[in-house]
Design a protein around this motif. Structure first.
Motif, mmCIF file in Angstrom:
data_model
loop_
_atom_site.group_PDB
_atom_site.id
_atom_site.type_symbol
_atom_site.label_atom_id
_atom_site.label_comp_id
_atom_site.label_asym_id
_atom_site.label_seq_id
_atom_site.Cartn_x
_atom_site.Cartn_y
_atom_site.Cartn_z
ATOM 1 N N ALA A 14 9.270 53.613 56.287
ATOM 2 C CA ALA A 14 7.904 53.174 56.607
ATOM 3 C C ALA A 14 7.922 52.193 57.771
ATOM 4 O O ALA A 14 7.074 52.269 58.664
ATOM 5 C CB ALA A 14 7.246 52.550 55.380
ATOM 6 N N PHE A 39 4.491 57.762 50.548
ATOM 7 C CA PHE A 39 4.865 57.365 51.904
ATOM 8 C C PHE A 39 3.886 57.946 52.917
ATOM 9 O O PHE A 39 3.376 57.241 53.790
ATOM 10 C CB PHE A 39 6.297 57.845 52.170
ATOM 11 C CG PHE A 39 6.720 57.791 53.604
ATOM 12 C CD1 PHE A 39 7.019 56.592 54.204
ATOM 13 C CD2 PHE A 39 6.821 58.955 54.344
ATOM 14 C CE1 PHE A 39 7.432 56.541 55.525
ATOM 15 C CE2 PHE A 39 7.228 58.911 55.663
ATOM 16 C CZ PHE A 39 7.530 57.710 56.259
ATOM 17 N N LEU A 43 1.031 55.682 55.170
ATOM 18 C CA LEU A 43 1.054 55.631 56.632
ATOM 19 C C LEU A 43 -0.001 56.529 57.272
ATOM 20 O O LEU A 43 -0.116 56.569 58.495
ATOM 21 C CB LEU A 43 2.439 56.021 57.160
ATOM 22 C CG LEU A 43 3.566 55.047 56.845
ATOM 23 C CD1 LEU A 43 4.869 55.523 57.450
ATOM 24 C CD2 LEU A 43 3.244 53.655 57.346
#
Length: 86
Positions: A14, A39, A43
């Motif tokens: 990340a 994840f 993002l």
């Protein structure tokens, strides 16, 4: 533990994704996306699926499968999904 190792890996990934403005992630259909879903969500990424096997209409030969995957990767680099490759 294995779970802690996964958390550490995705935390590092990340940080890399934020530093280099990662926009997309590629995966293959036989793999579960459960591990990367948080994840990807955190993002704001898009998942693009590559074809590792071919053998379906439009991708019966190795070269047609590679052209399909190249098209998907081009879409991922442009962060734009279309029906062109499908």
């Amino acid at each position: 533990s294995r779970e802690r190792a996964h958390r550490s890996f995705f935390k590092g990934l990340a940080g890399y994704g934020k530093k280099y403005t990662l926009k997309a992630v590629s995966t293959e259909p036989q793999l579960s996306s459960a591990a990367i879903d948080p994840f990807v969500s955190d993002l704001g990424l898009t998942i693009f699926t590559l074809d590792p096997l071919g053998g379906i209409d439009g991708r019966m030969s190795y070269s047609s499968m590679m052209l399909y995957n190249a098209c998907v990767l081009a879409q991922a680099l442009d962060n734009e999904r279309s029906d062109y490759c499908y």
